[in-house]
Scaffold this active site. Structure first.
Site, short mmCIF file in Angstrom:
data_model
loop_
_atom_site.label_atom_id
_atom_site.label_comp_id
_atom_site.label_asym_id
_atom_site.label_seq_id
_atom_site.Cartn_x
_atom_site.Cartn_y
_atom_site.Cartn_z
N ALA A 69 0.87 -1.17 0.00
CA ALA A 69 0.00 0.00 0.00
C ALA A 69 0.91 1.23 0.00
O ALA A 69 2.05 1.16 0.47
CB ALA A 69 -0.87 -0.01 1.24
N GLY A 112 0.53 -5.00 0.92
CA GLY A 112 -0.65 -5.04 0.07
C GLY A 112 -0.37 -5.70 -1.28
O GLY A 112 -1.27 -6.21 -1.93
N GLU A 115 -0.68 -9.33 -0.62
CA GLU A 115 -2.12 -9.59 -0.46
C GLU A 115 -2.83 -9.55 -1.82
O GLU A 115 -3.73 -10.34 -2.07
CB GLU A 115 -2.72 -8.55 0.50
CG GLU A 115 -2.22 -8.76 1.93
CD GLU A 115 -2.61 -7.64 2.87
OE1 GLU A 115 -2.33 -6.47 2.55
OE2 GLU A 115 -3.20 -7.93 3.92
N GLU A 135 4.17 -5.38 7.31
CA GLU A 135 3.41 -4.33 8.02
C GLU A 135 3.82 -4.21 9.48
O GLU A 135 3.82 -3.11 10.05
CB GLU A 135 1.90 -4.62 7.94
CG GLU A 135 1.29 -4.45 6.55
CD GLU A 135 1.33 -5.72 5.72
OE1 GLU A 135 2.11 -6.64 6.04
OE2 GLU A 135 0.57 -5.79 4.73
N1 CO8 Z 1 4.58 3.29 -0.51
C1 CO8 Z 1 4.96 4.47 -1.02
N2 CO8 Z 1 6.13 4.66 -1.67
C2 CO8 Z 1 6.92 3.60 -1.83
C3 CO8 Z 1 6.59 2.33 -1.32
C4 CO8 Z 1 5.35 2.19 -0.63
N3 CO8 Z 1 4.92 1.00 -0.17
N4 CO8 Z 1 7.59 1.47 -1.62
C5 CO8 Z 1 8.51 2.18 -2.30
N5 CO8 Z 1 8.11 3.46 -2.42
C6 CO8 Z 1 8.83 4.58 -3.05
C7 CO8 Z 1 9.98 5.07 -2.17
O1 CO8 Z 1 9.49 5.95 -1.19
C8 CO8 Z 1 10.86 5.71 -3.19
O2 CO8 Z 1 10.34 7.00 -3.48
P1 CO8 Z 1 11.34 8.26 -3.62
O3 CO8 Z 1 12.17 7.95 -4.83
O4 CO8 Z 1 10.42 9.43 -3.82
O5 CO8 Z 1 12.15 8.31 -2.38
C9 CO8 Z 1 10.66 4.86 -4.45
O6 CO8 Z 1 9.46 4.13 -4.24
C10 CO8 Z 1 11.77 3.88 -4.64
O7 CO8 Z 1 11.90 3.11 -3.45
P2 CO8 Z 1 13.33 2.78 -2.78
O8 CO8 Z 1 14.28 3.89 -3.04
O9 CO8 Z 1 13.08 2.40 -1.37
O10 CO8 Z 1 13.76 1.52 -3.68
P3 CO8 Z 1 14.66 0.29 -3.23
O11 CO8 Z 1 14.89 -0.51 -4.47
O12 CO8 Z 1 15.85 0.73 -2.42
O13 CO8 Z 1 13.73 -0.59 -2.23
C11 CO8 Z 1 11.69 -1.66 -1.52
C12 CO8 Z 1 12.55 -1.18 -2.72
C13 CO8 Z 1 12.41 -2.81 -0.82
C14 CO8 Z 1 10.40 -2.13 -2.12
C15 CO8 Z 1 11.50 -0.51 -0.53
O14 CO8 Z 1 11.02 0.63 -1.24
C16 CO8 Z 1 10.50 -0.81 0.55
O15 CO8 Z 1 10.84 -1.45 1.54
N6 CO8 Z 1 9.24 -0.32 0.40
C17 CO8 Z 1 8.20 -0.44 1.43
C18 CO8 Z 1 7.72 -1.87 1.53
C19 CO8 Z 1 6.64 -1.99 2.58
O16 CO8 Z 1 6.83 -1.79 3.76
N7 CO8 Z 1 5.43 -2.37 2.11
C20 CO8 Z 1 4.28 -2.54 2.98
C21 CO8 Z 1 3.49 -1.30 3.03
S1 CO8 Z 1 2.22 -1.38 4.23
C22 CO8 Z 1 0.99 -2.22 3.43
O17 CO8 Z 1 1.11 -2.67 2.32
C23 CO8 Z 1 -0.28 -2.36 4.23
C24 CO8 Z 1 -1.32 -3.11 3.39
C25 CO8 Z 1 -2.60 -3.08 4.09
C26 CO8 Z 1 -3.73 -3.41 3.14
C27 CO8 Z 1 -4.31 -2.24 2.51
C28 CO8 Z 1 -5.40 -1.69 3.36
C29 CO8 Z 1 -5.70 -0.27 3.07
#
Ligand code: CO8
Length: 261
Positions: A69, A112, A115, A135
């Site tokens: 998400a 998400g 999921e 999460e």
């Molecule tokens: N949300 C928003 N932005 C994101 C997300 C995300 N989940 N993941 C990556 N991005 C963005 C980063 O902020 C970054 O943006 P910017 O360039 O502006 O700084 C850009 O994407 C590139 O990301 P990274 O520089 O971090 O890229 P890397 O290759 O170093 O890492 C990863 C990739 C491993 C995917 C890393 O970005 C990461 O860990 N992302 C978050 C993963 C995470 O925690 N996901 C779970 C989110 S919570 C969730 O999904 C709850 C679901 C609930 C169900 C829905 C109900 C409403």
């Protein structure tokens, strides 16, 4: 091939009877913001009604499926704001899609995104795919089926380990524990998902849809009720022209032509 210039969810029709729904928001690793979710829901609602589409492939980018998400959209939200978003209404068209949905997953399928993959009926993962429910590391928990679909897919002890630690599950392990259907080289993920979709699209659609519906509904019923449901759906199919065509083609030693009737 693309039928849309939409920046986040694209529709493609590469093979007869098959639609590909592609999430393309590379600047945020395909994170599911509200625009992506609304578009996904709209596409699935529309595809469910189309007689010419018999199977759907859901995919992301070549390097990542969906990074979860969009954290920016909920970082400071209040419970009432979260409630008011009614995101269940956007997941439902995918969860209840009557047609088989095959996920083609390369790279990260996190939160998400994991999921979303679990909303599908078959998951083809590239060797680089990584699945996680991270999460808990954000002070949250899965909110779109991650605690429920995961435990049904892999059982209590693997699901607890995955959701309680937020660990990354690599594709081979995901296959070993039953979290995905197949693992293939990364450059073949979409092709394999399309091959499966195309194989299913050639089969009688009423039978295909009944199998999907009964398998999903029956999994949450007591066995007796689930077996009754199965029997009724089995009997119902004897009213279809495709069932008669399947039997006739078998006896006449020819290829059947299924019309979805
Ligand atoms: N949300 C928003 N932005 C994101 C997300 C995300 N989940 N993941 C990556 N991005 C963005 C980063 O902020 C970054 O943006 P910017 O360039 O502006 O700084 C850009 O994407 C590139 O990301 P990274 O520089 O971090 O890229 P890397 O290759 O170093 O890492 C990863 C990739 C491993 C995917 C890393 O970005 C990461 O860990 N992302 C978050 C993963 C995470 O925690 N996901 C779970 C989110 S919570 C969730 O999904 C709850 C679901 C609930 C169900 C829905 C109900 C409403």
């Amino acid at each position: 091939m693309s039928q849309s210039t939409d920046p986040v969810v694209l529709l493609e029709y590469p093979v007869d009877g098959v639609a590909v729904v592609r999430i393309s928001r590379p600047e945020a690793k395909n994170a599911l913001n509200s625009a992506v979710r609304h578009q996904l829901a709209e596409h699935f609602r529309a595809l469910a009604r189309r007689d010419d589409i018999r199977a759907i492939v859901l995919t992301g980018g070549e390097q990542f499926f969906v990074a979860g998400a969009d954290i920016k959209e909920f970082a400071t939200a209040s419970p009432i704001e979260m409630y008011g978003r009614h995101t269940e209404l956007l997941w439902d068209p995918i969860a209840r899609c009557p047609k088989p949905v095959i996920a083609a997953v390369n790279g990260f399928a996190l939160g998400g995104g994991c999921e979303l993959a679990m909303h599908c009926d078959i998951i083809v993962a590239g060797e680089s795919a990584r699945f996680a429910q991270p999460e808990v590391k954000l002070g949250l928990m899965p909110g779109a089926g991650g605690t429920q679909r995961l435990v049904r897919a892999v059982g209590k002890f693997q699901a607890m380990r995955i959701a309680l630690t937020g660990c990354m599950v690599k594709a081979p392990e995901a296959l070993a524990i039953g979290m995905v259907s197949e693992v293939v080289p990364d450059d073949q993920t979409l092709a394999r998902a399309l091959a499966l979709a195309s194989e299913i699209a050639a089969l009688p659609p009423l039978a295909v849809q009944q199998i999907k519906e009964v398998m999903l509904a029956g999994a949450d019923l007591p066995l007796d009720s689930a077996l009754t449901l199965e029997r009724k759906a089995f009997q119902l199919l004897f009213d279809s022209a495709d069932q008669k065509e399947g039997a006739a083609a078998f006896f006449e030693k020819r290829k059947p032509t299924y019309r979805g009737e």
